[in-house]
Enzyme design. Structure first.
Site, PDB file in Angstrom:
ATOM      1  CD  GLU A 116      -1.366  -2.377   1.411  1.00 49.85           C
ATOM      2  OE1 GLU A 116      -0.349  -2.246   2.325  1.00 49.85           O
ATOM      3  OE2 GLU A 116      -2.613  -3.714   1.004  1.00 49.85           O
TER       4      GLU A 116
ATOM      5  CG  HIS B 214      -9.702  -7.346   5.912  1.00 49.06           C
ATOM      6  ND1 HIS B 214      -8.726  -8.442   6.362  1.00 49.06           N
ATOM      7  CD2 HIS B 214      -9.022  -7.837   4.839  1.00 49.06           C
ATOM      8  CE1 HIS B 214      -7.721  -8.992   6.174  1.00 49.06           C
ATOM      9  NE2 HIS B 214      -8.744  -8.285   4.702  1.00 49.06           N
TER      10      HIS B 214
END
Lengths: 322, 323
Positions: free
Chosen positions: A54, A123
């Site tokens: 990321e 998540h």
């Protein structure tokens, strides 16, 4: 009006904007795998898969945005943004200001969050307030496919970095399709239902909980106005204040932790700007200061449900400030 | 065929000497101002002048530079006005960033010095995107990304090299291995001696050059830049150099091994360049003195310009946050 899902709405917005502007590119964790239609139409250079990294995805978006492209990056799940915080907060959010305005960062970061899939706290973590608190960034979180499409189009056209949060629980629920090429301006709330006794302000899936609560309240003779913020930064204080000036009561509802959440800012601004209109204390409903559990009942218990919203609104309408 | 000599012995080092002297004088003016309490302290690049000047002079006008907090050499070698740089360091409105950056993150877009960041490793995270734009928008320039051995120990270094190799991005990675990662010696922080060793794991060609020999750096950087330009693929050049002053002014350097520092001071890049030019007869003492006078005059004027520049007005506090 056609029906489509929020997932499809995002694809439609990407397609329209990539057709409109050759500078728009999309890359991220599996975006080329999942959206074959984009690859087929725009080619493998404009739609790319990336490593599951990321930081470099976001950093690459920052560099590209400052140099003439308009990247949309898919980082999958909001907790993964922790790996991209430096690039989003220190680079995208600050380098325009710190350079004396030499650069602009027209980039959009997509990230999913919220209850619905039982994926657990790594998540599912509604971190939107972190980015509201960081200068130079804009933040949106739609509650419908139509708004998702219109907001994403506006976000892509905006010259600032936009965090675009996608509520997992809404992703595959069909909804009314948007009008072709309609742009939903950033910073403009929607009045999802008009009412006169109490204002319910929310965003994401809890907008639907507020609508259900408003139905139940109507049966009791309480008229609730539901405001869907849509944009969290900038947020539409004028619409919220006008509503509270009418109703005199405010319940702010979101799935994110209540502690220092977006609702705290809304409550504070209403208290500062519309105190004289208030007939009852402001109520905030939000998640607890706890990671989200994976187990379905606990995951659902994290989220303010319609019954809790009804109870809060009912309490406000029965009491008066002496 | 390269348009410029890649043999260090064929390089005219006189203009390079002048640039290095300008950088040294600029940094020393800041150190003096810092000691006197008139200029905020900075991360100086004293001792690393050849590493900056050699690489920047190998770049073309179309090429872009990303750099970091130790950037005075890159900026001045690229042609930045020392007066506007000093104004920025001093928080004045005529600084390149309107006084909002200070010394640590000065970008000068008009010179192709973009997205300077003091977050160690951030330059590495942004370089692939800048290079991607160059390619997708059909621009000829390559991207030179300057970082230190400290940044090479960040995850962003490895992520950046992986992506640049994967996506064929025209990036000249330039690691100025100055042996110091803030207050920690590189041997305490790096599993390898050279950053260039790590490049091969990503299939990226790499070379380590004596970073205190300006002609050698320029020659190596020309080869490297030419390879990036021709291949449109990344290359890593490591300049082996030494930070002879502290991490940030003031810094008493009590943590520095005096013998190591003395050995590097004996290899001072400016003295080496000047002595070689004098020995070769390419420069005579009066020419050397004239260069010194020109540099002193420029720094004096830069200081006067910066001091005359006003501070930003309070209403600029929230300007340029959003586009």
């Amino acid at each position: 009006m056609p029906t489509l899902t929020l997932y499809d709405a995002i694809g439609a917005a990407l397609t329209e904007e990539m057709r409109r502007d050759r500078h728009v590119i999309a890359f991220g964790e599996g975006i080329a795998t999942k959206r074959h239609d984009l690859v087929a139409e725009f080619g493998a250079l404009r739609v790319r898969n990336t490593p599951l990294a990321e930081g470099i995805i976001a950093g690459t978006a920052v560099g590209a945005a400052a140099s003439g492209l308009r990247p949309v990056v898919d980082l999958l799940f909001a907790p993964f943004l922790c790996y991209a915080m430096d690039e989003l907060v220190n680079s995208a959010g600050k380098l325009r200001y710190m350079s004396g305005g030499q650069f602009a960062f027209p980039l959009v970061t997509l990230a999913m969050t919220g209850a619905g899939w039982g994926v657990g706290a790594q998540h599912n973590h509604n971190v939107e307030a972190w980015f509201v608190h960081s200068p130079g960034l804009k933040v949106v979180m739609p509650s419908s496919p139509a708004d998702a499409k219109g907001l994403l189009k506006a976000a892509i056209r905006d010259d600032n970095p936009v965090l675009f949060f996608i509520d997992i629980g809404l992703l595959y629920q069909p909804g009314d399709g948007p009008v072709a090429d309609e742009v939903v301006p950033l910073g403009k709330a929607a009045i999802a239902r008009e009412g006169s006794d109490v204002t319910l302000v929310s965003y994401g899936k809890t907008v639907h909980h507020c609508r259900q609560a408003a139905e139940a309240l109507a049966a009791e003779g309480i008229s609730a106005e539901v405001i869907d913020l849509r944009s969290l930064k900038p947020w539409d204080a004028a619409t919220v204040l006008a509503s509270v000036e009418k109703t005199g009561r405010l319940v702010v509802v979101h799935e994110a932790n209540r502690l220092c959440g977006v609702g705290a800012e809304i409550a504070a601004v209403v208290a500062e700007e519309a105190f004289a209109c208030l007939k009852a204390p402001i109520v905030r409903l939000g998640g607890p200061d706890a990671p989200v559990a994976s187990s379905y009942p606990l995951e659902q218990a994290f989220v303010p449900q319609p019954e809790a919203i009804v109870a809060a609104a009912r309490r406000l309408c029965r009491r008066q400030i002496a | 065929m390269t348009p410029h000599p890649a043999n260090p012995h064929e390089i005219d080092a006189r203009p390079l000497l002048e640039q290095m002297l300008l950088i040294r004088a600029y940094e020393e003016a800041i150190v003096a101002g810092s000691d006197a309490g008139t200029i905020p302290g900075t991360c100086t690049s004293v001792g690393q002048e050849a590493a900056a000047v050699g690489v920047v002079n190998a770049l073309g006008a179309d090429d872009l530079i990303l750099t970091n907090h130790r950037s005075a050499g890159h900026l001045l070698a690229r042609g930045a006005d020392p007066g506007r740089l000093l104004a920025e360091v001093m928080g004045r409105r005529d600084g390149y960033c309107k006084g909002r950056s200070g010394s640590l993150h000065i970008s000068v877009k008009e010179l192709g010095v973009v997205l300077t960041s003091t977050i160690v490793g951030a330059e590495l995270s942004m370089a692939p995107g800048v290079a991607l734009s160059q390619g997708m928008l059909g621009r000829p320039g390559i991207v030179a990304c300057f970082f230190g051995d400290g940044a090479a120990c960040e995850g962003s270094f490895h992520e950046s090299l992986n992506l640049a190799a994967l996506w064929n991005l025209p990036i000249l990675y330039v690691c100025e291995n100055n042996h110091w990662q803030a207050f920690v010696h590189r041997r305490e922080a790096m599993s390898r001696e050279h950053v260039s060793e790590w490049a091969s794991s990503y299939g990226i060609p790499a070379h380590t050059v004596d970073g205190n020999d300006v002609a050698a750096v320029l020659a190596a950087a020309r080869v490297a830049a030419e390879q990036v330009r021709a291949s449109r693929r990344p290359y890593l050049l490591e300049t082996w150099t030494y930070r002879t002053r502290g991490h940030f002014e003031p810094d008493d350097q009590s943590y520095v091994d005096p013998a190591e520092r003395a050995a590097w001071l004996a290899r001072d890049p400016i003295a080496r360049c000047r002595d070689r030019l004098l020995a070769d007869g390419a420069l005579n003492p009066s020419q050397a003195a004239a260069i010194g006078d020109r540099v002193a005059t420029r720094i004096h004027a830069a200081r006067a310009f910066a001091e005359a520049s006003s501070y930003p007005a309070a209403d600029e506090l929230t300007r340029d946050v959003y586009a």
